[in-house]
Design a protein around this motif. Sequence first.
Motif, PDB file in Angstrom:
ATOM      1  N   LYS A 148       0.841  -1.193   0.000  1.00 25.21           N
ATOM      2  CA  LYS A 148       0.000   0.000   0.000  1.00 25.21           C
ATOM      3  C   LYS A 148       0.875   1.243   0.000  1.00 25.21           C
ATOM      4  N   THR A 149       0.600   2.160  -0.929  1.00 25.28           N
ATOM      5  CA  THR A 149       1.301   3.439  -0.946  1.00 25.28           C
ATOM      6  C   THR A 149       0.248   4.530  -1.040  1.00 25.28           C
ATOM      7  N   GLY A 150       0.620   5.773  -0.782  1.00 24.86           N
ATOM      8  CA  GLY A 150      -0.378   6.813  -0.965  1.00 24.86           C
ATOM      9  C   GLY A 150      -0.091   8.101  -0.244  1.00 24.86           C
ATOM     10  N   ARG A 155      -9.571  15.845   1.942  1.00 23.15           N
ATOM     11  CA  ARG A 155     -10.819  15.154   2.274  1.00 23.15           C
ATOM     12  C   ARG A 155     -10.619  13.910   3.141  1.00 23.15           C
ATOM     13  N   ASN A 158      -4.919   8.968   3.340  1.00 20.61           N
ATOM     14  CA  ASN A 158      -4.661   7.799   2.492  1.00 20.61           C
ATOM     15  C   ASN A 158      -5.727   7.567   1.438  1.00 20.61           C
ATOM     16  N   LEU A 159      -6.345   8.633   0.946  1.00 25.35           N
ATOM     17  CA  LEU A 159      -7.435   8.461  -0.022  1.00 25.35           C
ATOM     18  C   LEU A 159      -6.934   8.298  -1.454  1.00 25.35           C
ATOM     19  N   VAL A 160      -5.636   8.582  -1.682  1.00 22.13           N
ATOM     20  CA  VAL A 160      -5.100   8.512  -3.041  1.00 22.13           C
ATOM     21  C   VAL A 160      -3.806   7.706  -3.008  1.00 22.13           C
ATOM     22  N   GLY A 161      -3.674   6.733  -3.894  1.00 22.83           N
ATOM     23  CA  GLY A 161      -2.449   5.939  -3.905  1.00 22.83           C
ATOM     24  C   GLY A 161      -2.563   4.755  -4.850  1.00 22.83           C
ATOM     25  N   ARG A 240      -5.274  -7.403  -2.841  1.00 23.86           N
ATOM     26  CA  ARG A 240      -5.971  -6.148  -3.127  1.00 23.86           C
ATOM     27  C   ARG A 240      -7.012  -5.793  -2.068  1.00 23.86           C
ATOM     28  N   GLU A 241      -6.928  -6.438  -0.920  1.00 23.97           N
ATOM     29  CA  GLU A 241      -7.775  -6.087   0.210  1.00 23.97           C
ATOM     30  C   GLU A 241      -9.265  -6.200  -0.086  1.00 23.97           C
ATOM     31  N   GLN A 332     -18.287   7.368   8.627  1.00 21.80           N
ATOM     32  CA  GLN A 332     -17.530   7.833   7.451  1.00 21.80           C
ATOM     33  C   GLN A 332     -16.414   6.868   7.067  1.00 21.80           C
ATOM     34  N   LYS A 334     -16.051   4.224   5.735  1.00 18.95           N
ATOM     35  CA  LYS A 334     -16.237   3.317   4.586  1.00 18.95           C
ATOM     36  C   LYS A 334     -16.696   1.927   5.002  1.00 18.95           C
TER      37      LYS A 334
END
Lengths: 374, 374
Positions: A148-150, A155, A158-161, A240-241, A332, A334
């Motif tokens: 995992k990277t990001g 917002r 770790n929402l982008v990676g 991929r979780e 929130q 997820k």
Amino acid sequence: MEHESPRTVRIALGSRSYDILVGPGLIAGAGREIARRLPGARAAIVTDETVAGLHLPALLASLGAAGLEATPIVLPAGERTKSFEQLVALVDRLLELRLERGDAVIALGGGVIGDLAGFAAGIVKRGMRFVQVPTTLLAQVDSSVGGKTGINSPRGKNLVGVFHQPDLVIADTSVLDTLAPREFAAGYAEMVKYGLIDRPDFFAWLEENRPAIFAGGAQRAEAVAQCCRAKAVVVEEDEREDGRRALLNLGHTFGHALEAGVAYDPARLVHGEGVAIGMALAHRFSARLGLCPPEDAARAAAHLEAAGLPTRIGQIPGAGFTCEALMGKIAQDKKVKRGRLTFILTRGIGQSFVSDDVDPAKVEAFLKDEIDAR
Amino acid sequence: MEHESPRTVRIALGSRSYDILVGPGLIAGAGREIARRLPGARAAIVTDETVAGLHLPALLASLGAAGLEATPIVLPAGERTKSFEQLVALVDRLLELRLERGDAVIALGGGVIGDLAGFAAGIVKRGMRFVQVPTTLLAQVDSSVGGKTGINSPRGKNLVGVFHQPDLVIADTSVLDTLAPREFAAGYAEMVKYGLIDRPDFFAWLEENRPAIFAGGAQRAEAVAQCCRAKAVVVEEDEREDGRRALLNLGHTFGHALEAGVAYDPARLVHGEGVAIGMALAHRFSARLGLCPPEDAARAAAHLEAAGLPTRIGQIPGAGFTCEALMGKIAQDKKVKRGRLTFILTRGIGQSFVSDDVDPAKVEAFLKDEIDAR
């Protein structure tokens, strides 16, 4: 510096398989290990100002001795570095160095540096080689395994990676001697997590060997290797979780809500501390639901407390939490499906499981009591 | 609008496999096809101002009829949109919509929109679902197959991106009627490329059916499907572009140098035109090296010319090219190893091969003659 031979944990992901080397003093041999796996590669070392002062000269010397040409890129320390702004600047720097796909980005630092450098390595030329040299306990047992990277977004964290597996991880357990005790303890919380998920024997071993692990003996390297192996088993099953990997979130639903509740102020709560409280809460909540013996919940909390970690919401310094705010953060996270919450619950030490059918009203009543229990 | 059933090209990449649907009028049924494959997903449609005016209402109506909630995101048209700045803004917009991993980014447009939207889909939450609705011939036969996504950097084109395979590609061949003839011809150059690489029969079929393909008959859909199939075979063998996939660069080494030579000014040269000249050059150079019969080189050029495409450097409007400048660009094209150049050469129509041992002096002498041959 000790000179025992390193423990090797193999992460088996087909063509993306790689080794994690664990042991004291490994940075001295890092150049040789990297050159052996990536012959002819050039490298950029991404690090932060704090770590550069402590460990960059040793890594540069090691790479130089192995004939590896490496350019250091030193970024500001701290969570704010995980931003689009820093990513764009780092990518531009890597392109300026004319590095190619077969060249390596080496991340020397904690989770922030590993996540940012890994993301950059994952997108420059659609994927460069990547080596991690994690310098915190948390990064050694958690961030450096799994790909995992990001970065963070305004917002959320770790929402982008991307998922980008490293080619090699070098976990030098000697560098952990430079950590502040509070930071070491925070990483230790993630160690305890592997025991609590599904390794009761490892949990018992930790209860016995905790002082030696903190002191830096051979047990420390053994514990780091055990945790990497434990995470590897989960990652190999679920790269991929999508399923079982959710177990790694034990303590994280409550923990993330608490972290958000202090606006990620590390002076009040760092990630590992949030996870420690979250795991204690998950065990007490499971006990309250009649799933887990109360003595197991007490045993989990006692071990975390012995390591200097908080286990109750009231231990977080500063203004109090409201139940409404925490429930809002949890919603929130997820993990809501048709009005039911997904949680990691447990039937006892090392018997965690994923439940996607938790009644929010019961969580709310439990949290109210926990907040009041100061 | 015709109503024959669409051709389906299956891209077999294990768990990342997907279908390309090819045929006239497919946008009308796009909502149904997407909803069937991604039940319960929400969507964002990424498009540009030009395409939005032509095709967005039809796509929105189709998604609405299938009960698919979709929000359009309309970006400026043109290559400059493939920037970090637009990527950051698009990612923020997708996060603002609170889309999850299981939700879809739908790219409605040409290569620029597909590359940018695919990159955003690849990094938001470490990978969202992705659907392509390519609206140019080039995007239908090239960009939409293979999973390459990305943006440009001030340091070069397509230097940053990820491999992110779509879940579905819908190539509606009717939308190509809205293309300018020059843009259609430029896409046709990439079609011819598949024949020239290793499909002599397809090349002969194109020679016969070119007028029908340009006119928009059933042959157009058949030709698009054939090209997707041809690219699929290569991509399936070599998803990450380590070996055989290099053949897809036929005409591209010369072509990229010419594009760079006009500073990517589309008024002077668009990508497909650069590829057309590049393929003609690759054939004539192969003939000069004694590898390819001169009549095959002439036949390849004649077919491109019949389609309204340029085949000689002198046909590019504006100031002349120097041999030195072109050789410099070629050397930068990442294809130099120990003083030898990697090129796609050919032994005749449909008999291309990778050569990594081309003498730069011979390329230079050849280019000099080509530049002088006005």
